[in-house]
Design an enzyme around this catalytic site. Structure first.
Site, PDB file in Angstrom:
ATOM      1  N   LYS A 189      29.979  45.951  30.505  1.00 25.09           N
ATOM      2  CA  LYS A 189      28.631  45.515  30.926  1.00 25.09           C
ATOM      3  C   LYS A 189      27.819  46.687  31.454  1.00 25.09           C
ATOM      4  CE  LYS A 189      30.190  42.802  33.863  1.00 25.09           C
ATOM      5  NZ  LYS A 189      31.193  42.200  34.547  1.00 25.09           N
ATOM      6  N   ARG A 223      28.288  34.638  38.667  1.00 28.03           N
ATOM      7  CA  ARG A 223      29.717  34.635  38.389  1.00 28.03           C
ATOM      8  C   ARG A 223      30.328  33.244  38.529  1.00 28.03           C
ATOM      9  NH1 ARG A 223      30.369  40.275  39.321  1.00 28.03           N
ATOM     10  NH2 ARG A 223      32.419  41.106  38.877  1.00 28.03           N
ATOM     11  N   ARG A 267      40.123  53.241  33.234  1.00 27.50           N
ATOM     12  CA  ARG A 267      38.716  53.424  33.597  1.00 27.50           C
ATOM     13  C   ARG A 267      38.576  54.381  34.786  1.00 27.50           C
ATOM     14  NH1 ARG A 267      34.967  48.185  34.548  1.00 27.50           N
ATOM     15  NH2 ARG A 267      36.205  47.736  36.403  1.00 27.50           N
ATOM     16  N   ARG A 270      38.420  53.125  40.573  1.00 30.18           N
ATOM     17  CA  ARG A 270      37.954  52.143  41.541  1.00 30.18           C
ATOM     18  C   ARG A 270      39.139  51.564  42.299  1.00 30.18           C
ATOM     19  NH1 ARG A 270      33.720  48.138  38.626  1.00 30.18           N
ATOM     20  NH2 ARG A 270      34.991  46.672  39.794  1.00 30.18           N
ATOM     21  N   ARG A 323      40.923  38.931  38.679  1.00 34.21           N
ATOM     22  CA  ARG A 323      39.500  38.870  38.295  1.00 34.21           C
ATOM     23  C   ARG A 323      39.333  38.233  36.920  1.00 34.21           C
ATOM     24  NH1 ARG A 323      39.032  44.583  40.064  1.00 34.21           N
ATOM     25  NH2 ARG A 323      38.146  45.065  38.038  1.00 34.21           N
TER      26      ARG A 323
HETATM   27  P1  AMP Z   1      31.814  44.496  39.377  1.00 35.55           P
HETATM   28  O1  AMP Z   1      31.421  45.919  39.553  1.00 35.55           O
HETATM   29  O2  AMP Z   1      30.738  43.653  38.730  1.00 35.55           O
HETATM   30  O3  AMP Z   1      33.153  44.343  38.719  1.00 35.55           O
HETATM   31  O4  AMP Z   1      31.973  43.874  40.857  1.00 35.55           O
HETATM   32  C1  AMP Z   1      32.929  44.363  41.759  1.00 35.55           C
HETATM   33  C2  AMP Z   1      33.275  43.306  42.781  1.00 35.55           C
HETATM   34  O5  AMP Z   1      32.098  42.949  43.539  1.00 35.55           O
HETATM   35  C3  AMP Z   1      33.756  41.987  42.195  1.00 35.55           C
HETATM   36  O6  AMP Z   1      35.141  42.006  41.875  1.00 35.55           O
HETATM   37  C4  AMP Z   1      33.445  41.030  43.332  1.00 35.55           C
HETATM   38  O7  AMP Z   1      34.385  41.127  44.373  1.00 35.55           O
HETATM   39  C5  AMP Z   1      32.122  41.555  43.854  1.00 35.55           C
HETATM   40  N1  AMP Z   1      30.994  40.907  43.168  1.00 35.55           N
HETATM   41  C6  AMP Z   1      30.109  41.478  42.292  1.00 35.55           C
HETATM   42  N2  AMP Z   1      29.214  40.582  41.853  1.00 35.55           N
HETATM   43  C7  AMP Z   1      29.550  39.404  42.442  1.00 35.55           C
HETATM   44  C8  AMP Z   1      29.029  38.078  42.376  1.00 35.55           C
HETATM   45  N3  AMP Z   1      27.991  37.784  41.582  1.00 35.55           N
HETATM   46  N4  AMP Z   1      29.634  37.112  43.125  1.00 35.55           N
HETATM   47  C9  AMP Z   1      30.677  37.389  43.922  1.00 35.55           C
HETATM   48  N5  AMP Z   1      31.238  38.604  44.025  1.00 35.55           N
HETATM   49  C10 AMP Z   1      30.680  39.611  43.296  1.00 35.55           C
END
Ligand code: AMP
Length: 217
Positions: free
Chosen positions: A14, A89, A123, A156, A167
């Site tokens: 993404k 989400r 990654r 990360r 996840r």
């Molecule tokens: P990402 O970089 O999109 O993978 O987000 C990293 C982490 O941030 C996720 O694993 C969640 O813990 C948190 N996070 C990001 N976006 C959301 C969301 N829309 N709702 C809840 N937690 C989020």
């Protein structure tokens, strides 16, 4: 102004797809995950709470997420549009979007779980400019160093196997139904990204009619 949401399991690309579109067309990339990582670095009062949730592979509570999304959308300045990445989400977040925001299309990236697990484990992220690398398929020219800004590449903290599997399970349980809900209001377009980001990008541009837009870079 063009308005898009991009969805897909973590590691589906993404961020990469969004950055390619934003760099070319001048859209703003609003990534909730990036905004949380910035919040953690700023050591704000809620930083520790967010850090623990994220590192254990848990979701951040909806109220905090909606606040972050509102903030991102209020700072669009003179952007030609935006791509909302990482939100919604779950069904509650999808309903917030439906009630508050018009979107041109929802871009859904599709990839088998096993492929994505392997991808996430390799990654790396630039600690400065946040550019994403894959040490197997898209390595930097100099190991451990970002091609764009010279920043140090890091893994990360939430990219270890247990958190990744959690996840992915959350995605199937909560985000897939949210996509169904979004399809009641918005145009939803699905793209297979198994072959990699650069194969999918032209298909996305074509499908969304972006090729006709003026390029900023
Ligand atoms: P990402 O970089 O999109 O993978 O987000 C990293 C982490 O941030 C996720 O694993 C969640 O813990 C948190 N996070 C990001 N976006 C959301 C969301 N829309 N709702 C809840 N937690 C989020």
């Amino acid at each position: 102004m063009r308005k898009f949401v991009i969805m897909g399991v973590q590691g589906s690309g993404k961020g990469t797809q969004s950055r390619m579109l934003c760099n070319t067309y001048g859209f703003k990339h609003i990534s909730t995950g990036d905004m949380f990582r910035e919040e953690i670095q700023s050591q704000s009062p809620i930083a520790e709470k967010i850090k623990n949730l994220i590192n254990q592979g848990n979701l951040v509570p909806d109220e905090i997420v909606s606040e972050v999304v509102r903030k991102g959308l209020s700072q669009l300045d003179d952007s030609k549009g935006f791509i909302l990445d990482g939100f919604p989400r779950n069904a509650a977040q999808a309903q917030f979007l439906i009630d508050n925001i018009d979107i041109d299309a929802v871009i859904v990236l599709e990839i088998p779980d096993q492929v994505v697990i392997e991808r996430i484990m390799s990654r790396r992220l630039c600690s400065e400019c946040k550019r994403d690398y894959n040490i197997d398929f898209r390595p930097p020219t100099v190991e451990g160093i970002c091609d764009d800004c010279g920043g140090k590449l890091i893994q990360r903290e939430d990219d270890y196997e247990e958190a990744v599997k959690k996840r992915i399970a959350d995605y199937h349980a909560s985000t897939s139904p949210a996509i169904e809900l979004l399809s009641t209001k918005y145009r939803v377009e699905r793209f297979d990204v198994t072959k990699g980001s650069k194969y999918a990008q032209p298909l996305i541009r074509e499908c969304l009619g972006l090729s006709e837009l003026e390029e900023v870079h």
